[in-house]
Scaffold this active site. Structure first.
Site, PDB file in Angstrom:
ATOM      1  N   ILE A   1       0.865  -1.182   0.000  1.00 18.83           N
ATOM      2  CA  ILE A   1       0.000   0.000   0.000  1.00 18.83           C
ATOM      3  C   ILE A   1       0.904   1.235   0.000  1.00 18.83           C
ATOM      4  O   ILE A   1       1.760   1.372   0.851  1.00 18.83           O
ATOM      5  CB  ILE A   1      -0.903   0.009   1.266  1.00 18.83           C
ATOM      6  CG1 ILE A   1      -1.715  -1.281   1.357  1.00 18.83           C
ATOM      7  CG2 ILE A   1      -1.820   1.236   1.262  1.00 18.83           C
ATOM      8  CD1 ILE A   1      -2.634  -1.531   0.176  1.00 18.83           C
TER       9      ILE A   1
ATOM     10  N   ASN B   1      -4.414   0.341 -10.526  1.00 16.06           N
ATOM     11  CA  ASN B   1      -4.175  -0.976  -9.921  1.00 16.06           C
ATOM     12  C   ASN B   1      -5.158  -1.977 -10.503  1.00 16.06           C
ATOM     13  O   ASN B   1      -6.269  -1.623 -10.918  1.00 16.06           O
ATOM     14  CB  ASN B   1      -4.381  -0.899  -8.395  1.00 16.06           C
ATOM     15  CG  ASN B   1      -4.158  -2.249  -7.716  1.00 16.06           C
ATOM     16  OD1 ASN B   1      -3.156  -2.913  -7.941  1.00 16.06           O
ATOM     17  ND2 ASN B   1      -5.112  -2.653  -6.899  1.00 16.06           N
ATOM     18  N   THR B   2      -4.750  -3.223 -10.562  1.00 17.98           N
ATOM     19  CA  THR B   2      -5.670  -4.282 -10.946  1.00 17.98           C
ATOM     20  C   THR B   2      -5.847  -5.202  -9.744  1.00 17.98           C
ATOM     21  O   THR B   2      -4.884  -5.540  -9.055  1.00 17.98           O
ATOM     22  CB  THR B   2      -5.158  -5.070 -12.177  1.00 17.98           C
ATOM     23  OG1 THR B   2      -6.083  -6.112 -12.458  1.00 17.98           O
ATOM     24  CG2 THR B   2      -3.776  -5.652 -11.979  1.00 17.98           C
ATOM     25  N   HIS B   3      -7.116  -5.542  -9.467  1.00 18.27           N
ATOM     26  CA  HIS B   3      -7.437  -6.355  -8.284  1.00 18.27           C
ATOM     27  C   HIS B   3      -8.252  -7.560  -8.735  1.00 18.27           C
ATOM     28  O   HIS B   3      -9.207  -7.405  -9.516  1.00 18.27           O
ATOM     29  CB  HIS B   3      -8.223  -5.498  -7.277  1.00 18.27           C
ATOM     30  CG  HIS B   3      -8.592  -6.223  -6.034  1.00 18.27           C
ATOM     31  ND1 HIS B   3      -7.684  -6.502  -5.038  1.00 18.27           N
ATOM     32  CD2 HIS B   3      -9.761  -6.764  -5.630  1.00 18.27           C
ATOM     33  CE1 HIS B   3      -8.287  -7.180  -4.069  1.00 18.27           C
ATOM     34  NE2 HIS B   3      -9.535  -7.352  -4.395  1.00 18.27           N
TER      35      HIS B   3
ATOM     36  N   ASP C   1      -6.463   5.245  -4.602  1.00 16.23           N
ATOM     37  CA  ASP C   1      -6.606   6.429  -3.740  1.00 16.23           C
ATOM     38  C   ASP C   1      -5.998   6.070  -2.390  1.00 16.23           C
ATOM     39  O   ASP C   1      -5.240   5.114  -2.276  1.00 16.23           O
ATOM     40  CB  ASP C   1      -8.077   6.861  -3.647  1.00 16.23           C
ATOM     41  CG  ASP C   1      -8.957   5.849  -2.930  1.00 16.23           C
ATOM     42  OD1 ASP C   1     -10.176   6.056  -2.904  1.00 16.23           O
ATOM     43  OD2 ASP C   1      -8.423   4.840  -2.397  1.00 16.23           O
TER      44      ASP C   1
ATOM     45  N   GLY D   1      -7.116   4.740   0.135  1.00 14.04           N
ATOM     46  CA  GLY D   1      -7.634   3.558   0.844  1.00 14.04           C
ATOM     47  C   GLY D   1      -7.021   2.281   0.281  1.00 14.04           C
ATOM     48  O   GLY D   1      -6.121   2.330  -0.550  1.00 14.04           O
TER      49      GLY D   1
ATOM     50  N   ASP E   1      -7.722  -0.573  -2.113  1.00 17.24           N
ATOM     51  CA  ASP E   1      -8.603  -1.025  -3.203  1.00 17.24           C
ATOM     52  C   ASP E   1      -9.934  -0.269  -3.228  1.00 17.24           C
ATOM     53  O   ASP E   1     -10.979  -0.825  -3.552  1.00 17.24           O
ATOM     54  CB  ASP E   1      -8.858  -2.532  -3.066  1.00 17.24           C
ATOM     55  CG  ASP E   1      -7.573  -3.335  -3.163  1.00 17.24           C
ATOM     56  OD1 ASP E   1      -7.464  -4.352  -2.447  1.00 17.24           O
ATOM     57  OD2 ASP E   1      -6.672  -2.927  -3.924  1.00 17.24           O
TER      58      ASP E   1
HETATM   59  C1  GRF Z   1      -2.977 -10.390 -10.135  1.00 17.34           C
HETATM   60  O1  GRF Z   1      -4.123 -11.216 -10.208  1.00 17.34           O
HETATM   61  C2  GRF Z   1      -3.277  -9.162  -9.329  1.00 17.34           C
HETATM   62  O2  GRF Z   1      -4.608  -8.712  -9.469  1.00 17.34           O
HETATM   63  C3  GRF Z   1      -3.066  -9.678  -7.921  1.00 17.34           C
HETATM   64  O3  GRF Z   1      -1.933 -10.500  -7.995  1.00 17.34           O
HETATM   65  C4  GRF Z   1      -1.879 -11.042  -9.312  1.00 17.34           C
HETATM   66  C5  GRF Z   1      -0.516 -10.719  -9.875  1.00 17.34           C
HETATM   67  O4  GRF Z   1      -0.301 -11.582 -10.911  1.00 17.34           O
HETATM   68  N1  GRF Z   1      -2.841  -8.585  -6.999  1.00 17.34           N
HETATM   69  P1  GRF Z   1       0.997 -11.353 -11.857  1.00 17.34           P
HETATM   70  O5  GRF Z   1       2.174 -11.040 -10.929  1.00 17.34           O
HETATM   71  O6  GRF Z   1       0.684 -10.199 -12.771  1.00 17.34           O
HETATM   72  O7  GRF Z   1       1.147 -12.655 -12.600  1.00 17.34           O
END
Ligand code: GRF
Length: 202
Positions: free
Chosen positions: A94, A109-111, A143, A145, A147
């Site tokens: 974070i 970010n991707t979650h 932001d 927080g 996620d």
């Molecule tokens: C992804 O699914 C991301 O959303 C999560 O950890 C994973 C990372 O995968 N936080 P990689 O390192 O891109 O293969």
């Protein structure tokens, strides 16, 4: 546009971005990765960057007296590459005030869950444990927080009875990689506005 990508693990999302830029060309895609950073050494994500001939940096919390000093060091390391957009692709830390002061509004970010459900470090496991029938992935601006920032795009993935965490995460990642590549390209090519919780991509 210049991208810096932050990773903490296998880097398959990073690899999807690298492959897309290589296949599409920087002009057509609208962005190029100029550096890859991590919070730890010895991860596949850094090896992928090195194989692509990209500069890398590692900013470890334990190398700094306080968390705030780590945050400032990370901000400085990223800023050195003058990114237009910073992408957290599996970066598991974070960031703090200093980082957000510099990159808030252009840090994505991707979650691996459908926020606001199942935020945090175990989104896949939590959705599975909860008995959800669908989950997915969310690409959002970061932001102050965890996620909680404005959502840009989401993808839905069904949960199957035979799923365990790794099988489900792999299926999520197939959708997530495509979503991230699409979103980053559109943000870079078209420009965008953040209006409260809404993101408008021109
Ligand atoms: C992804 O699914 C991301 O959303 C999560 O950890 C994973 C990372 O995968 N936080 P990689 O390192 O891109 O293969």
């Amino acid at each position: 546009k210049r991208l810096v990508v932050l990773v903490s693990g296998s880097g398959t999302n990073l690899q999807a971005l690298l492959d897309t830029v290589a296949a599409t060309g920087t002009e057509a895609y609208g962005a190029e990765i100029v550096a890859v950073g991590a919070d730890r050494d010895g991860i596949e994500g850094l090896a992928r960057a090195e194989r692509a001939g990209l500069p890398t940096f590692v900013c470890r919390v334990k190398d700094h007296g306080t968390r705030a000093e780590w945050d400032a060091a990370l901000a400085g390391a990223v800023a050195a590459y003058e990114p237009d957009l910073v992408v957290s692709a599996g970066f598991m830390k974070i960031v703090g005030k200093e980082f957000l002061a510099l990159f808030g509004g252009r840090f994505v970010n991707t979650h691996p869950a459908l926020l606001p459900s199942f935020p945090g470090a175990h989104g896949v496991r939590d959705a599975l444990a909860y008995g959800a029938r669908v989950t997915g992935c969310t690409v959002h601006f970061v932001d102050d927080g965890v996620d909680t920032g404005p959502i840009i795009a989401q993808g839905v993935v069904e949960i199957r009875d035979e799923d365990d965490e790794s099988a489900l995460h792999e299926r999520i990642k197939e959708v997530e990689r495509r979503l991230l590549v699409d979103v980053v390209g559109r943000l870079a090519r078209n420009g965008y506005r953040i209006e409260g919780r809404k993101v408008v991509i021109q």
